[in-house]
Scaffold this motif. Structure first.
Motif, PDB file in Angstrom:
ATOM      1  N   GLN A  24       0.826  -1.224   0.000  1.00  0.00           N
ATOM      2  CA  GLN A  24       0.000   0.000   0.000  1.00  0.00           C
ATOM      3  C   GLN A  24       0.852   1.263   0.000  1.00  0.00           C
ATOM      4  O   GLN A  24       0.635   2.198   0.784  1.00  0.00           O
ATOM      5  CB  GLN A  24      -0.971  -0.009   1.186  1.00  0.00           C
ATOM      6  CG  GLN A  24      -1.913  -1.203   1.170  1.00  0.00           C
ATOM      7  CD  GLN A  24      -2.891  -1.213   2.331  1.00  0.00           C
ATOM      8  OE1 GLN A  24      -3.648  -0.259   2.518  1.00  0.00           O
ATOM      9  NE2 GLN A  24      -2.864  -2.264   3.139  1.00  0.00           N
ATOM     10  N   LYS A  29      -1.645   4.813  -4.349  1.00  0.00           N
ATOM     11  CA  LYS A  29      -3.003   4.959  -3.808  1.00  0.00           C
ATOM     12  C   LYS A  29      -3.973   5.689  -4.743  1.00  0.00           C
ATOM     13  O   LYS A  29      -5.158   5.366  -4.769  1.00  0.00           O
ATOM     14  CB  LYS A  29      -2.966   5.608  -2.423  1.00  0.00           C
ATOM     15  CG  LYS A  29      -2.445   4.619  -1.379  1.00  0.00           C
ATOM     16  CD  LYS A  29      -2.515   5.155   0.029  1.00  0.00           C
ATOM     17  CE  LYS A  29      -2.055   4.085   1.019  1.00  0.00           C
ATOM     18  NZ  LYS A  29      -2.040   4.566   2.409  1.00  0.00           N
ATOM     19  N   PHE A  35      -8.321  -0.547  -0.875  1.00  0.00           N
ATOM     20  CA  PHE A  35      -7.519  -1.770  -0.764  1.00  0.00           C
ATOM     21  C   PHE A  35      -8.410  -2.875  -0.193  1.00  0.00           C
ATOM     22  O   PHE A  35      -9.248  -2.615   0.670  1.00  0.00           O
ATOM     23  CB  PHE A  35      -6.301  -1.543   0.141  1.00  0.00           C
ATOM     24  CG  PHE A  35      -5.276  -2.636   0.040  1.00  0.00           C
ATOM     25  CD1 PHE A  35      -4.418  -2.700  -1.051  1.00  0.00           C
ATOM     26  CD2 PHE A  35      -5.191  -3.630   1.014  1.00  0.00           C
ATOM     27  CE1 PHE A  35      -3.484  -3.729  -1.165  1.00  0.00           C
ATOM     28  CE2 PHE A  35      -4.263  -4.655   0.905  1.00  0.00           C
ATOM     29  CZ  PHE A  35      -3.413  -4.703  -0.190  1.00  0.00           C
TER      30      PHE A  35
END
Length: 529
Positions: A24, A29, A35
């Motif tokens: 991540q 992002k 996610f």
């Protein structure tokens, strides 16, 4: 049942892009919606429920029921089909090519990932329903990628010419493949089952799409799997607005190019074309190219004006086929989908599509890296123990594993790091003296340092080589075991076919996968059968 898990990141078999996605990293992002964690599905459900057109459900279910007319669906699959008419029902989707006899093992892992995730979600969100979906890639044309499977060390191949979408291909000629497969299988109950499964799938169905549906339903129908063939006039009608936008505005090209700029540090998987659509008929699948206001069908004499191609779209939407850029949007338009489950390569190209989805006003699904598995026999697990190996060891590249083990076996230190540091320190002192006396002496000192460090490195290599020779028998046994588990020094799941394991372990393979695979944990699972 002995087992272990290794994180995807430490397995050494995932690209930097996928490793960063799993970690991540902040830079990635902007490229995905949420996610895939259990708690993040709450917001995804709410967003998809608001975004998905409820009137599409009737068309979706009616189309699926038509596709299941000539197949014996399980009670659970029929129940899931009916649940899809309800606004609180969502799908978890995985997709795969129409590989002969499922192709590599990971076909099974994708589907089990979808099935098991649906079970987890139902426990966490009991007020909703979750249906596992296998999206058959019936409109692909890469026949050479799907026309074979590996059985033990043999490649069993379907030789024929192919043109157009593979799902429409006639199954004629597959009797010869069955004959070749049967000769390798030999006698026995499990061999008889595999022959029967192949025969009923491929010899009793007219085209590859119907054959693959039968096969996947035979393997996973009892788990409620729903199989969709999106090469459908009714489903394409739902997608007409997005196809029209692509033809007139080429929206995907610009938006995906924007995203690609954020992936400069990685190997980009897919580069968008100006128009990301094919024109298809039974024996035709060619790109649509726009030049000077005219739409050309590549490698043919077919052309359309703007008005003509829009009329063709309205009258024959089934002739317009999305490529790898447009297909994900098609999936998310027609399905009440929350999450797409795919391999690393698939997730990589999905990460290029977020801005395109935003511009199209369609909810971007959560992206889950499918389960990966290493299957081993009890005999192989026992060998692993006898050789004092861990599961993490066998994931190492072979030369790394050999070097590691020979250093463990050796009675003395094979690493000359301490000597190298000592040498560096001595030459640092010499360099300081040289700088104070005669600066021309500095170059000679540096040259001598390089020469001696190189000599030390050569001695280290020679000593390692001698120790490898001394421990040749142990290393040969380790190499043999690793080659069994990683055929061709690659992942087993990318080469072996499930039939090898079914032959030996009966139904225990599927049972073990359903029991063991936990899609949200993102670990490489080792299963000992």
């Amino acid at each position: 049942m002995p087992s272990d898990c290794i994180s995807y990141q430490s397995s050494g078999y995932f690209t930097p892009l996928i490793t960063d996605y799993l970690n991540q990293k902040e830079n990635l992002k902007p490229l995905y919606n949420r996610f895939p964690t259990l708690e993040n599905f709450e917001a995804q459900i709410a967003e998809k429920q608001e975004n998905y057109k409820p009137e599409f459900r009737a068309t979706l279910v009616n189309t699926l029921l038509e596709q299941y007319e000539h197949i014996e669906a399980s009670a659970l699959t029929l129940q899931n089909l009916q649940l899809l008419t309800e606004n609180n029902t969502f799908t978890i989707t995985t997709g795969h090519q129409l590989n002969l006899l499922t192709g590599p093992l990971y076909f099974l892992y994708k589907i089990v990932s979808a099935i098991n995730l649906c079970k987890e979600l139902k426990q966490a969100y009991p007020e909703c329903n979750f249906v596992p979906v296998y999206w058959m890639a019936t409109e692909d044309h890469d026949f050479e990628e799907i026309n074979y499977f590996n059985f033990r060390d043999k490649k069993i191949k379907w030789n024929r010419d192919s043109a157009g979408p593979v799902g429409r291909l006639s199954t004629q000629g597959l009797d010869a493949v069955l004959k070749a497969f049967a000769s390798e299988l030999g006698p026995g109950t499990n061999a008889a089952y595999l022959k029967q499964l192949f025969e009923e799938a491929y010899l009793n169905h007219a085209n590859l799409a119907d054959a693959t549906r039968y096969l996947a339903n035979g393997l996973f129908g009892q788990q409620g799997l729903v199989i969709i063939d999106a090469d459908s006039t009714a489903l394409k009608k739902l997608y007409i607005p997005q196809i029209k936008t692509e033809l007139l505005e080429q929206l995907s090209h610009g938006k995906v190019a924007e995203t690609a700029a954020l992936l400069n540090d990685y190997n980009i998987q897919v580069n968008p074309r100006e128009i990301n659509l094919f024109y298809i008929q039974d024996n035709l699948r060619e790109r649509i190219i726009l030049q000077d206001g005219v739409y050309y069908i590549n490698n043919t004499d077919i052309t359309f004006s703007e008005a003509e191609i829009l009329a063709e779209l309205e009258n024959h939407p089934e002739r317009f086929s999305p490529n790898v850029i447009m297909r994900p949007l098609y999936q998310e338009v027609i399905l009440p989908n929350l999450c797409y489950i795919g391999g690393g390569g698939e997730i990589a190209y999905w990460l290029e599509l977020k801005s395109f989805f935003n511009a199209s006003g369609i909810t971007f699904p959560m992206l889950l890296v499918r389960n990966s598995v290493l299957l081993a026999t009890e005999k192989q697990a026992a060998k692993l123990d006898r050789l004092n190996l861990t599961w993490a060891d066998v994931f190492l590249k072979q030369h790394e594993l050999m070097n590691k083990k020979v250093k463990e076996y050796s009675e003395f230190e094979l690493d000359f790091t301490v000597q190298k540091e000592h040498l560096n320190q001595q030459f640092e002192e010499l360099a300081a003296i040289a700088a104070k006396t005669d600066k021309s002496f500095t170059g000679a000192v540096e040259a001598q340092k390089t020469k001696q460090l190189k000599g030390l490195a050569n001695l280290e290599k020679r000593l390692l080589k001698a120790e490898k020779k001394h421990h040749a028998d142990e290393l040969a046994r380790i190499t043999a075991l690793q080659n069994e588990l990683f055929p061709g020094q690659g992942l087993q799941e990318r080469k072996a076919n499930f039939s090898e394991f079914y032959l030996e372990f009966d139904g225990r393979l599927t049972e073990a996968l359903l029991q063991r695979l936990k899609p949200l944990e993102q670990d490489f699972t080792i299963i000992v059968l």
